[in-house]
Design an enzyme around this catalytic site. Structure first.
Site, PDB file in Angstrom:
ATOM      1  CD  GLU A 248      -9.899  -1.364   6.843  1.00 18.82           C
ATOM      2  OE1 GLU A 248      -9.717  -2.522   6.408  1.00 18.82           O
ATOM      3  OE2 GLU A 248     -10.651  -1.110   7.794  1.00 18.82           O
ATOM      4  CB  CYS A 282      -8.871  -3.895  -0.992  1.00 18.44           C
ATOM      5  SG  CYS A 282     -10.216  -3.002  -0.225  1.00 18.44           S
TER       6      CYS A 282
HETATM    7  P1  NAD Z   1       1.596   2.040  -3.765  1.00 19.18           P
HETATM    8  O1  NAD Z   1       1.816   0.888  -2.874  1.00 19.18           O
HETATM    9  O2  NAD Z   1       2.760   2.907  -4.111  1.00 19.18           O
HETATM   10  O3  NAD Z   1       0.506   3.035  -3.153  1.00 19.18           O
HETATM   11  C1  NAD Z   1      -0.690   2.600  -2.567  1.00 19.18           C
HETATM   12  C2  NAD Z   1      -1.289   3.818  -1.857  1.00 19.18           C
HETATM   13  O4  NAD Z   1      -0.457   4.208  -0.790  1.00 19.18           O
HETATM   14  C3  NAD Z   1      -1.409   5.057  -2.742  1.00 19.18           C
HETATM   15  O5  NAD Z   1      -2.603   5.720  -2.426  1.00 19.18           O
HETATM   16  C4  NAD Z   1      -0.206   5.925  -2.361  1.00 19.18           C
HETATM   17  O6  NAD Z   1      -0.436   7.301  -2.491  1.00 19.18           O
HETATM   18  C5  NAD Z   1      -0.023   5.571  -0.908  1.00 19.18           C
HETATM   19  N1  NAD Z   1       1.358   5.626  -0.455  1.00 19.18           N
HETATM   20  C6  NAD Z   1       2.430   5.059  -1.053  1.00 19.18           C
HETATM   21  N2  NAD Z   1       3.542   5.274  -0.324  1.00 19.18           N
HETATM   22  C7  NAD Z   1       3.164   6.007   0.759  1.00 19.18           C
HETATM   23  C8  NAD Z   1       3.846   6.546   1.887  1.00 19.18           C
HETATM   24  N3  NAD Z   1       5.155   6.346   2.079  1.00 19.18           N
HETATM   25  N4  NAD Z   1       3.135   7.249   2.790  1.00 19.18           N
HETATM   26  C9  NAD Z   1       1.802   7.432   2.644  1.00 19.18           C
HETATM   27  N5  NAD Z   1       1.095   6.940   1.606  1.00 19.18           N
HETATM   28  C10 NAD Z   1       1.761   6.238   0.676  1.00 19.18           C
HETATM   29  O7  NAD Z   1       0.978   1.471  -5.088  1.00 19.18           O
HETATM   30  P2  NAD Z   1      -0.053   1.989  -6.149  1.00 19.18           P
HETATM   31  O8  NAD Z   1       0.510   1.674  -7.480  1.00 19.18           O
HETATM   32  O9  NAD Z   1      -0.550   3.366  -5.922  1.00 19.18           O
HETATM   33  O10 NAD Z   1      -1.225   0.992  -5.829  1.00 19.18           O
HETATM   34  C11 NAD Z   1      -1.029  -0.369  -6.102  1.00 19.18           C
HETATM   35  C12 NAD Z   1      -1.220  -1.240  -4.931  1.00 19.18           C
HETATM   36  O11 NAD Z   1      -1.781  -0.590  -3.826  1.00 19.18           O
HETATM   37  C13 NAD Z   1      -2.207  -2.312  -5.327  1.00 19.18           C
HETATM   38  O12 NAD Z   1      -1.509  -3.442  -5.735  1.00 19.18           O
HETATM   39  C14 NAD Z   1      -3.044  -2.548  -4.121  1.00 19.18           C
HETATM   40  O13 NAD Z   1      -2.570  -3.674  -3.419  1.00 19.18           O
HETATM   41  C15 NAD Z   1      -2.806  -1.366  -3.248  1.00 19.18           C
HETATM   42  N6  NAD Z   1      -4.018  -0.562  -3.081  1.00 19.18           N
HETATM   43  C16 NAD Z   1      -4.918  -1.006  -2.207  1.00 19.18           C
HETATM   44  C17 NAD Z   1      -6.076  -0.292  -2.000  1.00 19.18           C
HETATM   45  C18 NAD Z   1      -7.097  -0.778  -1.019  1.00 19.18           C
HETATM   46  O14 NAD Z   1      -8.246  -0.389  -1.122  1.00 19.18           O
HETATM   47  N7  NAD Z   1      -6.711  -1.608  -0.042  1.00 19.18           N
HETATM   48  C19 NAD Z   1      -6.299   0.879  -2.716  1.00 19.18           C
HETATM   49  C20 NAD Z   1      -5.337   1.322  -3.625  1.00 19.18           C
HETATM   50  C21 NAD Z   1      -4.186   0.596  -3.784  1.00 19.18           C
END
Ligand code: NAD
Length: 488
Positions: A248, A282
């Site tokens: 997702e 999202c």
């Molecule tokens: P990010 O891309 O670093 O992280 C997003 C999520 O992924 C976080 O929960 C993080 O813990 C997890 N994550 C990151 N790298 C990972 C890895 N290698 N393995 C497993 N999990 C990992 O960015 P962020 O600053 O935390 O969030 C910003 C972006 O993430 C937003 O721009 C948004 O697009 C996206 N996001 C989407 C949702 C959703 O509901 N689809 C929720 C939260 C964040």
């Protein structure tokens, strides 16, 4: 006043600390409110072993009993909704009533999937006399799940509900920044009598945990909610062991506003929804394509309502929007606004960070934003909306479909033919007409294109946690033909 919970990992039915931890920060005050333990390699090995044992027990547990345990846990979470909501507001910042709504929604996911657990039907395929073909559904095994920080309770709830209802065990790495939501779920299942090892909760360094867990033999599904970039990375990793994925990912939801609706009412409603969860959803409506005939009154009503949103500490009664959840969002939104402004966008309201502690950012409305502005392509994931006029429905549909994302899409119209066309042509997994609600427990939710693979919720959500087995059952031993071709 309920207390913020003591944070632990939950492995093999027991709580544990690890000697290492990360701070949990209240985004409204920037105070450190707790420490979340960081899993070490040994903790992950223990979780894998526990999940293996848990799977053997849980897959052999009747669907009715599985449903009873899930419903018991959901009932406990409903009883504890105020306490859980309080923790969520402290760690995430959203207003208390929204945190409570999130908890109830999380309970609904569990309750729906508990029902689905008892409807995982197979098929009997018509066959020749003497042989029976059966198609049965079995749980895939241990799920490695990763849930994000925007909904600390309902995001992990979705994945835990699907896995447990199907008969899988799960190791979930919930968000380190907002750990209490998932911790409360684990507590409720512990108290509801879930066998040890079926649900394991870890926190730590996300990349280290996913890199270690995903290639393990017993991990048979990777379920992730988060950004498209991370989703692609985890999918590549899973592909090396042919492990299926449920992804997702990000969105950048378009809203097509047609000229037959009440421009002012639609504008007011849109702005209020944009403020929900400080836009960190999202499915948050973000790119508004408004028929040019009603553009001016719609944009004015939107901006007026956005400017009036009561922003503050989510614990304060009457606050409509809290801070964003972390400092990264402030920087990301600010950069998008500055880029759009420099490229000629009009800032109708907001657009400037307030001083003082807390990660606050006002609801910001940009109008007449040129296509080359970054915000037209990059998901802001915050309280930022773009409103652009469109000259025709064709143009609005083309704008809506211009991005690689395809999660949620919306339209406002009372014209049946227009609604039908939009429903068919807007490229998203969830399309809503005259409402900005995109997802409830009883319907499938998920994206197309770069917004992900698979669905959660509805009847379809359970499929990812199951695999199909075909059984061919002859009532008598089959006689192989002799060399001459005659039956022996
Ligand atoms: P990010 O891309 O670093 O992280 C997003 C999520 O992924 C976080 O929960 C993080 O813990 C997890 N994550 C990151 N790298 C990972 C890895 N290698 N393995 C497993 N999990 C990992 O960015 P962020 O600053 O935390 O969030 C910003 C972006 O993430 C937003 O721009 C948004 O697009 C996206 N996001 C989407 C949702 C959703 O509901 N689809 C929720 C939260 C964040």
């Amino acid at each position: 006043m309920p207390e913020y919970p003591d944070l632990n990992l939950y492995i093999g039915g027991a709580w544990r600390k690890t000697g290492q931890s990360l701070p949990v920060i209240n985004p409204a005050t920037e105070d450190v409110i707790s420490e979340v333990p960081v899993a070490r390699r040994q903790d992950l090995d223990d979780a894998l072993e526990a999940a293996e044992r848990g799977f053997r027990i849980w897959r052999a547990t009747s669907p009715r009993v599985r449903a009873e345990v899930i419903l018991r846990a959901a009932a406990l979470m409903r009883e504890r909704a105020d306490e859980i909501a309080h923790s969520i507001t402290l760690e995430h910042g959203k207003p208390l009533p929204q945190a409570r709504m999130e908890v109830i929604r999380g309970c609904e996911f569990f309750e729906w999937d508990a029902g689905e657990a008892q409807r995982l039907y197979g098929r009997v395929v018509p066959s020749a006399p003497g042989i029976r073909y059966l198609v049965i559904q079995q749980p895939v095994g241990t799920v490695a799940a990763f849930s994000p920080w925007n909904f600390p309770m309902s995001q992990p709830a979705r994945k835990i509900a699907g896995a447990l209802a199907a008969g899988c065990s799960i190791i979930i790495k919930a968000a380190e920044e907002t750990p209490a939501g998932a911790l409360h779920i684990a507590k409720a299942f512990h108290d509801a009598g879930l066998p040890a090892g079926v649900l394991n909760l870890v926190f730590g360094v996300p990349a280290e945990i996913s890199t270690y867990l995903i290639p393990q033999d017993q991990v048979r599904l990777v379920a992730f909610t988060g950004s498209t970039a991370v989703g692609i990375h985890l999918t590549e990793m899973a592909a090396r062991t042919m492990t299926p994925v449920l992804m997702e990912l990000g969105g950048h939801a378009p809203v097509i506003v047609c000229d037959d609706v009440d421009a002012q009412a639609a504008g007011l409603m849109s702005a209020a929804r944009k403020a929900r969860n400080a836009g960190q959803v999202c499915t948050s409506p973000t790119r508004f394509f408004v028929d040019q005939k009603i553009f001016a009154p719609y944009a004015a009503a939107f901006a007026e309502r956005a400017a009036a949103v009561n922003i503050g500490n989510g614990m304060t009664p009457g606050v409509e929007m809290g801070p964003v959840a972390n400092h990264r969002r402030i920087e990301a939104i600010d950069a998008l606004v500055e880029d759009a402004r420099a490229k000629g966008a009009k800032v109708l309201t907001g657009g400037a960070r307030p001083n003082g502690p807390g990660y606050f950012y006002p609801v910001t409305v940009l109008a007449e934003v040129p296509d080359d502005a970054r915000v037209m392509r990059e998901e802001p994931f915050g309280p930022l909306a773009v409103i652009n006029p469109t000259a025709s429905l064709d143009e609005a549909i083309a704008c809506a479909n211009a991005l690689p994302f395809g999660l949620a899409g919306y339209a406002f119209t009372h014209d049946a033919a227009t609604a039908d066309r939009l429903m068919n042509e807007v490229e998203v997994g969830n399309f809503s007409i005259n409402t900005l609600e995109a997802s409830v427990a009883e319907v499938p939710f998920g994206g197309v294109k770069a917004s992900g693979q698979g669905r959660e919720g509805g009847m379809e959500g359970m499929q990812h946690y199951l695999e199909v087995k075909t059984v061919s059952h002859r009532m008598e031993l089959e006689h192989e033909p002799t060399v001459s071709g005659a039956k022996a």
